[in-house]
Design an enzyme around this catalytic site. Structure first.
Site, PDB file in Angstrom:
ATOM      1  N   HIS A 164       0.835  -1.199   0.000  1.00 24.20           N
ATOM      2  CA  HIS A 164       0.000   0.000   0.000  1.00 24.20           C
ATOM      3  C   HIS A 164       0.868   1.246   0.000  1.00 24.20           C
ATOM      4  O   HIS A 164       1.834   1.339   0.754  1.00 24.20           O
ATOM      5  CB  HIS A 164      -0.914   0.017   1.227  1.00 24.20           C
ATOM      6  CG  HIS A 164      -1.840  -1.155   1.302  1.00 24.20           C
ATOM      7  ND1 HIS A 164      -1.402  -2.422   1.626  1.00 24.20           N
ATOM      8  CD2 HIS A 164      -3.175  -1.260   1.074  1.00 24.20           C
ATOM      9  CE1 HIS A 164      -2.431  -3.257   1.600  1.00 24.20           C
ATOM     10  NE2 HIS A 164      -3.513  -2.573   1.270  1.00 24.20           N
ATOM     11  N   LYS A 172      -1.988  -8.005  -4.033  1.00 20.85           N
ATOM     12  CA  LYS A 172      -2.815  -6.796  -3.930  1.00 20.85           C
ATOM     13  C   LYS A 172      -1.919  -5.566  -3.896  1.00 20.85           C
ATOM     14  O   LYS A 172      -0.995  -5.486  -3.086  1.00 20.85           O
ATOM     15  CB  LYS A 172      -3.676  -6.851  -2.665  1.00 20.85           C
ATOM     16  CG  LYS A 172      -4.502  -5.589  -2.425  1.00 20.85           C
ATOM     17  CD  LYS A 172      -5.088  -5.591  -1.015  1.00 20.85           C
ATOM     18  CE  LYS A 172      -5.823  -4.285  -0.739  1.00 20.85           C
ATOM     19  NZ  LYS A 172      -6.192  -4.152   0.694  1.00 20.85           N
TER      20      LYS A 172
END
EC number: 4.2.1.10
Length: 238
Positions: A133, A160
Site C-alpha cells: 500500500h 494486492k
C-alpha cells in the site's frame, strides 16, 4: 473479464458487538469475503482474534473470512513491525475459521523469512493475500509492474497493490499494470486506486482482471471505499 468477489472491511474494537452483526446480516447478500482488520486493537493477541472469529463463524457459511493487520508503515494503525508483526501473522494460521490472511510486502523485507511464513500459512490451508500500500502517491507504470512481479514470486493466492492517485493518469497506470499482470500471473490480482478519483478501480475491477474489490459496512476503512451494497450493485453491471 474475471469474476470479482466483494470484500467488506470491518474494524471492531476488541469484540464483535451485536449491532455490527446486524449490519453484516443486513448486507449479507453483497458480501463474498469479510475482512477483519485487527491493527486498530493495541497489542492485539491471537486469543483476542480467535474470540472474534468464533463470533463471526456463526455467519461464516455465507462468506470467507480474511484477517488483516495493517501496519502504520502501510497506512494502518498497527505498531507491530519486523518479527513482532511476522510472528503474529504466522500464529494466525492456528485459528480455525480463518480462510485468508493478508501479509504485507516491502522492498526491504527478509525474502526467506517471508517465504517461510507464507508457506506455513498455506500448509494450514489459509489463502495468502500479499499486499503493498502506498497512501502518498502512485509510482510510475514500470514500478507498479515491478511490485506486482516481486510479490507474485512468493506464490501467494492473491497479490494486492493499492496506491493513491493524484490525477487520471495515475488511475490509468494502476489499471494498466493490473490488466497486464492478470494475463500473465498464476495467482489472482487485485489493484486499487484509492480515493474518489480511483473509484472506477473498485467498481470495474473485473474488467481489468482483478479478483477482489474492497468496500465498507458504514464507515469507510480506506480512502474511496463505498458501502458493499452499492459496490456489489455496481460490480455486477460489468
Amino acid at each position: 473479464m474475471t469474476h470479482v468477489e466483494v470484500v467488506a472491511t470491518i474494524a471492531p474494537q476488541l469484540s464483535i458487538e451485536e449491532t455490527l452483526i446486524q449490519k453484516i446480516n443486513h448486507r449479507i447478500d453483497a458480501i463474498d469475503v469479510l475482512e477483519l482488520r485487527i491493527d486498530q486493537i493495541e497489542n492485539v493477541t491471537v486469543d483476542q482474534v480467535a474470540e472474534m472469529i468464533t463470533k463471526l463463524k456463526v455467519m461464516q457459511d455465507s462468506f470467507k473470512l480474511l484477517v488483516t493487520y495493517r501496519t502504520k508503515l502501510q497506512g494502518g494503525y498497527g505498531q507491530f513491525i519486523n518479527d513482532l508483526y511476522l510472528n503474529l501473522i504466522s500464529d494466525l494460521a492456528n485459528i480455525n475459521g480463518i480462510d485468508m490472511i493478508d501479509i504485507e510486502w516491502q522492498a526491504d523485507i527478509d525474502i526467506e523469512k517471508h517465504q517461510r511464513i507464507i508457506t506455513h500459512l498455506q500448509q494450514y490451508n489459509k489463502e495468502v493475500v500479499i499486499s503493498h500500500h502506498n497512501f502518498e502517491s502512485t509510482p510510475p507504470l514500470d514500478e507498479l509492474q515491478f511490485i506486482f512481479f516481486k510479490m507474485q514470486k512468493f506464490n501467494p493466492e492473491y497479490v494486492k497493490l493499492a496506491v493513491m492517485p493524484h490525477n487520471k493518469n495515475d488511475v490509468l497506470n494502476l489499471l494498466q499494470a493490473m490488466s497486464t499482470f492478470s494475463d500473465t500471473m498464476d495467482c489472482k490480482v487485485v489493484g486499487i486506486s484509492m480515493s474518489k478519483l480511483g473509484l472506477i478501480s473498485r467498481t470495474a475491477q473485473g474488467v481489468f482482471g482483478g479478483a477482489l474489490t474492497y468496500g465498507c459496512i458504514g464507515e469507510p476503512q480506506a480512502p474511496g471505499q463505498i458501502d458493499v451494497t452499492d459496490l456489489k450493485a455496481q460490480v455486477t453491471l460489468y
